[in-house]
Design a protein around this motif. Structure first.
Motif, PDB file in Angstrom:
ATOM      1  N   TYR A 467     -53.591  80.164-116.618  1.00  6.75           N
ATOM      2  CA  TYR A 467     -53.917  81.473-116.050  1.00  6.75           C
ATOM      3  C   TYR A 467     -54.055  81.394-114.527  1.00  6.75           C
ATOM      4  CZ  TYR A 467     -54.700  83.631-120.610  1.00  6.75           C
ATOM      5  OH  TYR A 467     -54.526  84.146-121.864  1.00  6.75           O
ATOM      6  N   TYR A 468     -54.268  80.187-114.005  1.00  5.75           N
ATOM      7  CA  TYR A 468     -54.440  79.985-112.570  1.00  5.75           C
ATOM      8  C   TYR A 468     -53.471  78.886-112.144  1.00  5.75           C
ATOM      9  CZ  TYR A 468     -58.740  82.563-113.427  1.00  5.75           C
ATOM     10  OH  TYR A 468     -59.651  83.523-113.805  1.00  5.75           O
ATOM     11  N   GLY A 469     -52.544  79.226-111.242  1.00  7.41           N
ATOM     12  CA  GLY A 469     -51.533  78.254-110.870  1.00  7.41           C
ATOM     13  C   GLY A 469     -50.939  78.550-109.513  1.00  7.41           C
ATOM     14  N   GLU A 470     -49.721  78.055-109.303  1.00  9.38           N
ATOM     15  CA  GLU A 470     -49.041  78.231-108.025  1.00  9.38           C
ATOM     16  C   GLU A 470     -48.217  79.513-107.979  1.00  9.38           C
ATOM     17  OE1 GLU A 470     -47.710  74.448-105.949  1.00  9.38           O
ATOM     18  OE2 GLU A 470     -47.521  73.836-108.050  1.00  9.38           O
ATOM     19  N   LEU A 471     -47.861  80.055-109.131  1.00  7.53           N
ATOM     20  CA  LEU A 471     -47.029  81.253-109.178  1.00  7.53           C
ATOM     21  C   LEU A 471     -47.782  82.480-109.685  1.00  7.53           C
ATOM     22  CD1 LEU A 471     -43.741  79.704-110.645  1.00  7.53           C
ATOM     23  CD2 LEU A 471     -44.246  80.233-108.263  1.00  7.53           C
ATOM     24  N   THR A 472     -49.060  82.326-109.932  1.00  8.33           N
ATOM     25  CA  THR A 472     -49.864  83.414-110.501  1.00  8.33           C
ATOM     26  C   THR A 472     -50.423  84.272-109.379  1.00  8.33           C
ATOM     27  OG1 THR A 472     -51.681  81.833-110.582  1.00  8.33           O
ATOM     28  CG2 THR A 472     -50.465  82.196-112.611  1.00  8.33           C
ATOM     29  N   GLY A 473     -49.602  85.201-108.892  1.00  6.21           N
ATOM     30  CA  GLY A 473     -49.987  85.920-107.689  1.00  6.21           C
ATOM     31  C   GLY A 473     -50.795  87.176-107.917  1.00  6.21           C
ATOM     32  N   ASP A 474     -50.524  87.926-108.972  1.00  5.19           N
ATOM     33  CA  ASP A 474     -51.135  89.239-109.146  1.00  5.19           C
ATOM     34  C   ASP A 474     -52.310  89.180-110.117  1.00  5.19           C
ATOM     35  OD1 ASP A 474     -49.304  90.541-107.450  1.00  5.19           O
ATOM     36  OD2 ASP A 474     -47.821  90.578-109.060  1.00  5.19           O
ATOM     37  N   TYR A 475     -53.106  90.237-110.074  1.00  2.00           N
ATOM     38  CA  TYR A 475     -54.227  90.313-111.002  1.00  2.00           C
ATOM     39  C   TYR A 475     -53.709  90.641-112.403  1.00  2.00           C
ATOM     40  CZ  TYR A 475     -54.074  95.438-111.343  1.00  2.00           C
ATOM     41  OH  TYR A 475     -53.708  96.724-111.609  1.00  2.00           O
ATOM     42  N   ILE A 476     -54.478  90.277-113.419  1.00  4.90           N
ATOM     43  CA  ILE A 476     -54.139  90.608-114.805  1.00  4.90           C
ATOM     44  C   ILE A 476     -55.402  91.083-115.515  1.00  4.90           C
ATOM     45  CG2 ILE A 476     -52.205  88.980-114.989  1.00  4.90           C
ATOM     46  CD1 ILE A 476     -54.184  87.121-116.516  1.00  4.90           C
ATOM     47  N   ILE A 477     -55.207  91.728-116.666  1.00  7.86           N
ATOM     48  CA  ILE A 477     -56.300  92.209-117.498  1.00  7.86           C
ATOM     49  C   ILE A 477     -56.241  91.472-118.830  1.00  7.86           C
ATOM     50  CG2 ILE A 477     -57.376  94.204-118.588  1.00  7.86           C
ATOM     51  CD1 ILE A 477     -57.303  94.582-115.640  1.00  7.86           C
ATOM     52  N   THR A 478     -57.327  90.858-119.240  1.00 12.05           N
ATOM     53  CA  THR A 478     -57.406  90.246-120.567  1.00 12.05           C
ATOM     54  C   THR A 478     -58.387  91.053-121.421  1.00 12.05           C
ATOM     55  OG1 THR A 478     -59.223  88.764-119.936  1.00 12.05           O
ATOM     56  CG2 THR A 478     -56.975  87.975-119.561  1.00 12.05           C
ATOM     57  N   GLY A 479     -58.320  90.821-122.721  1.00  9.65           N
ATOM     58  CA  GLY A 479     -59.224  91.526-123.624  1.00  9.65           C
ATOM     59  C   GLY A 479     -58.874  92.980-123.810  1.00  9.65           C
ATOM     60  N   GLY A 480     -57.592  93.335-123.632  1.00 10.13           N
ATOM     61  CA  GLY A 480     -57.153  94.701-123.850  1.00 10.13           C
ATOM     62  C   GLY A 480     -56.992  95.003-125.330  1.00 10.13           C
TER      63      GLY A 480
END
Length: 907
Positions: A467-480
């Motif tokens: 979930y956290y890396g070098e290409l993970t640029g934008d925000y995301i929503i979990t638990g939807g």
């Protein structure tokens, strides 16, 4: 107005006020939640309060200074109204129609407030400078000129210069503002048009100018102290001209400035403008003479004719302090004999080193990873990392890369808000191959990879999601409301789903938080979407470089974080450096700083996003000061998990910087240094068709005098004007020896082949060059891998892999290995055969055995089927295009792949 309307207006006002606060404060509130999430709220509070405190102090200073000066000016202005209209001047018109003393004071308050906010940007980002001054530490080393601790220059001198800039700006600003009002309300008196009049206007203005000269005198003292960083001479730091001309010159200018201030103050009593003008002219002439004319004259006529004699004492300072600033003084130097006595028996005893020779170059390997392990178009490997693991009870150098989800690669039809923010949220697992093993088809031997994650060497990965890396640029929503896409299933177009249960992210447990983050990310769908539930979380600052910089932007971070498997989880390790350009007499690097330490290791959990800063160099004064400013942020290295600690490695970026400085600063003799008689360069190699400096490379070998192999980072040197090799630098990475630097120099009585000489011998060898030309003519591109110089048993072995890539394919194959030793050079399809060709058939059992190809357990054929389908489809495309050579090549590869399947997969 009815009570109901008043209530409505009040509620509307409250709503608008709340809306404004949320809109303007959304960034701060989101950052507050973020720092709370990572457990570093005190860091945010320290930064916020310190920055606010310094800004408030600067605004208050300017406001009070401007207002008091303006208030003083009112005492010398006449505000008595004039009754006769015929004699009105501009001042009289303003006084009669608009101005009263009360109104003027209110106006002065407004002007002072405006001026304070206008100059407040001077405080921007200065809070850390103030904090470092208040909590400054010592380096335990004094500069050679003024005998002040280096901490004075790093922590205190910048603060004094900041205060100086505030004082100069305030005095000039106050003089301009008050001068304007004096011209407006009393122009004749202020300009001296009335003979013999010396009013309060002149006294006030004279005091401001006198104070400016006093402050400037202090500025000259600071300039004198800063000569230890003078960039003007032959080298960095104060030289002969600086010390014998500028140093006394700045002291003289400081004295003249004080004398001018005294003359201006005395002039308020004696009222002799000629004396003041004479003093100011004397100051200007002295400044031009001392700062420009005298230094150039002394440099040209006194220093340059006998430069070394004049500069030698100061050149010694430059050498000593540069070596200290870049850690070169810690390097242990010894001679490496580079004998030509290596035997097959010696190679057998160095089997572990030979088994770990890195044949795979990260550049073509990344293309191979993309073709064989990305699985789907939306997965991506940003780069290839190099590390070592204990596999089957032996040290093994491996290449690995994280399989991250790149939302930019989603199909156009899938690029919508739900998919990009809620469904496609994370990468999955990694791919790994031994650095030296190849298949019969010229591909890497994967020991870990695939979807779901598999490993045939016992690597355990209980949580492969990234979930956290070098290409993970934008925000995301979990638990939807909908589950997240996890990875594609091996059967058909189905896929596996998952729900995030980690500790990362900020809960969206109420509507207010959704509003805050909607403002923060300028995305109304955070408010409108029905997919978000009270159990949902928002994960942001997921790109690890952005994440660590958000927490601690006062460190310089390495450009290449690397992935580690530890305790069944994935972690990123990122090297952090403390830098300064304030170190006395130390020559700056190309990037501008002249002191560097890799004092901090940052570990980021790829699933939870937790960030830990570990202090690996507690003796570094800059990191000590940061630890005082942010108590509890840095953890001791002893607190790091032991399994993660096994993967710490000396950063190549730091070695490159140190190597560039060492190229000249290995010469401690000032005469040798001055004449550059023994200057070095970082060795060069051929990469593609271009000649470029070698990058530091990791390898496993047994250092001279040691009893067992270890993981080291090394880099060769050549003389500045020749291509033979002169030395190599090694950094140790294991256990208590971590960070030790060793410099091995070669005997000066004979020439040792350098990398470019080996490259030239490859091109000149009739067999090798003919084969390379033949491949190039048959539609294949020859890619030269890294040329590795390997110290083995007091001898040097040179190894260079060759990759072939067809013009239509993006799948390079490792097809040949070139080995050079002494006067012998050979090329073969494997390292083992190349060693045999160089050392003879008496070589014992092959030092490198191909490991069993990576196969999914329980007979899962997904990997082989996918590759077979790819080869078959490519073959059919080439057949349609009439490319019979390409068709035949693909069918041969498919045949080899089917043979591997038959040999390795049990029914």
């Amino acid at each position: 107005m009815t009570i109901l309307n008043r209530i409505r207006i009040a509620l509307l006002s409250i709503f608008l006020a709340g809306f404004t606060i949320v809109f303007l404060g959304s960034h701060y509130i989101a950052d507050w939640y973020f720092f709370s999430e990572v457990g570093l709220r005190h860091v945010f509070i320290t930064r916020l309060l310190s920055d606010g405190g310094v800004r408030l102090a600067v605004i208050s200073f300017f406001f009070l200074f401007f207002f008091l000066n303006l208030l003083f000016s009112t005492r010398s202005l006449n505000f008595t109204p004039v009754s006769s209209r015929e004699s009105w001047t501009l001042k009289e018109y303003l006084v009669n129609r608009f101005i009263t003393r009360r109104r003027l004071i209110i106006f002065y308050l407004a002007v002072s407030l405006f001026g304070a906010f206008f100059f407040s940007p001077l405080a921007a980002g200065k809070w850390l400078l103030v904090q470092q001054y208040l909590k400054a530490g010592n380096f335990g080393l004094a500069d050679p000129l003024f005998h002040r601790d280096i901490g004075f220059y790093v922590f205190k001198l910048p603060f004094y210069r900041f205060i100086l800039s505030l004082l100069v700006t305030a005095l000039i600003g106050a003089a301009l503002v008050t001068g304007f009002f004096y011209l407006l309300f009393a122009p004749k008196e202020f300009l001296g048009l009335r003979q013999g009049v010396f009013s309060r206007h002149h006294a006030h203005f004279s005091i401001l100018i006198a104070l400016l000269f006093i402050v400037q005198a202090w500025g000259f003292r600071l300039k004198a102290l800063d000569l230890v960083r003078s960039p003007k001479g032959l080298f960095f730091g104060a030289g002969y001209t600086d010390i014998h001309v500028l140093l006394p010159g700045y002291n003289i200018l400081a004295a003249i400035s004080l004398a001018c201030a005294l003359l201006i103050l005395l002039n308020t009593l004696r009222r002799n403008f000629k004396l003041v003008v004479a003093g100011i002219m004397a100051f200007l002439l002295a400044y031009i003479l001392i700062v420009f004319i005298l230094p150039a004259t002394v440099q040209k006529f006194q220093v340059e004719p006998n430069e070394f004699v004049r500069e030698e004492p100061y050149l010694r300072f430059n050498i000593e302090y540069t070596r200290r600033a870049f850690g070169l003084d810690r390097i242990k130097t010894q001679e490496f004999p580079a004998r030509d006595s290596l035997t097959p028996a010696d190679l057998e005893q160095e089997r572990s080193a030979l088994e770990n020779i890195r044949l795979w170059d990260y550049r073509p390997l990344q293309q191979t990873y993309s073709q064989l392990q990305e699985i789907r178009s939306y997965y991506s490997f940003k780069d290839i990392d190099v590390d070592r693991y204990i596999l089957d009870n032996r040290l093994c150098q491996v290449m690995l890369a994280a399989r991250e989800l790149d939302q930019e690669k989603l199909p156009d039809r899938a690029k919508n808000w739900i998919n990009e923010r809620i469904r496609y949220t994370h990468g999955y697992g990694l791919a790994m191959n031994p650095a030296s093993a190849i298949t019969s088809g010229g591909q890497p031997q994967f020991i870990a990879g695939d979807l779901p994650f598999q490993s045939n060497v016992g690597l355990q990965l209980n949580e492969p999601r990234i979930y956290y890396g070098e290409l993970t640029g934008d925000y995301i929503i979990t638990g939807g409301r909908e589950a997240e896409f996890d990875y594609p299933s091996s059967s058909g177009d189905n896929f596996v789903e998952n729900r995030y249960d980690g500790s990362g992210g900020v809960p969206l447990k109420n509507y207010l938080r959704r509003v805050i983050f909607a403002f923060r990310f300028k995305d109304y769908r955070l408010i409108a979407s029905k997919e978000i539930t009270p159990e949902s979380k928002i994960l942001y600052y997921r790109q690890i470089q952005e994440r660590v910089r958000k927490i601690m932007p006062y460190l310089h971070y390495d450009n290449d974080p690397y992935l580690v498997i530890a305790g069944g989880r994935l972690y990123w390790i990122l090297d952090a450096y403390t830098l300064t350009n304030m170190y006395p007499y130390a020559e700056p690097a190309e990037e501008g700083f002249n002191y560097i330490r890799n004092s901090v290791k940052v570990v980021i959990d790829a699933y939870n996003g937790t960030v830990n800063y570990y202090l690996i160099d507690p003796d570094d004064p800059i990191s000590q000061t940061l630890a005082k400013i942010f108590p509890g942020l840095f953890k001791p290295i002893t607190a790091m998990d032991s399994e993660i600690k096994q993967h710490l490695r000396y950063p190549p970026e730091l070695m490159t910087i140190q190597a560039k400085m060492l190229a000249n600063y290995h010469m401690e003799n000032p005469m040798l240094f001055y004449n550059k008689e023994d200057a070095w360069n970082i060795a060069e190699e051929m990469v593609g068709n271009e000649r470029q400096a070698m990058e530091p490379y990791y390898t496993v070998l047994r250092l001279p005098g040691e009893v067992r192999e270890e993981y080291i980072l090394m880099l060769p040197f050549t003389p500045a004007r020749r291509v033979n090799m002169v030395a190599w630098l090694a950094a140790r990475n294991d256990g208590p020896n971590y960070g030790q630097l060793l410099l091995y120099t070669f005997p000066k009585n004979r020439s040792i082949y350098g990398p470019m000489q080996i490259e030239a011998r490859i091109d000149q060898d009739p067999v090798i060059s003919q084969q390379l030309t033949l491949w190039d003519q048959h539609g294949s591109q020859v890619i030269r891998g890294n040329l590795l110089v390997l110290p083995i048993r007091e001898s040097l072995l040179y190894v260079e892999p060759l990759f072939l890539q067809s013009q239509e394919s993006k799948l390079p194959e490792l097809r040949q290995v070139i080995v050079a030793y002494g006067e012998k050079i050979a090329m073969a399809n494997t390292l083992d055969n190349a060693l045999k060709a160089v050392f003879g058939e008496k070589l014992p059992a092959p030092p490198i055995q191909e490991t069993k190809p990576f196969l999914p357990p329980n007979g899962n054929l997904a990997t082989f089927i996918q590759e077979a389908n790819r080869l078959y489809n490519e073959a059919q495309e080439k057949l349609k295009q009439g490319d019979w050579n390409g068709y035949g090549e693909n069918m041969q590869k498919l045949g080899r792949l089917l043979q591997e399947m038959q040999q390795n997969i049990q029914p």
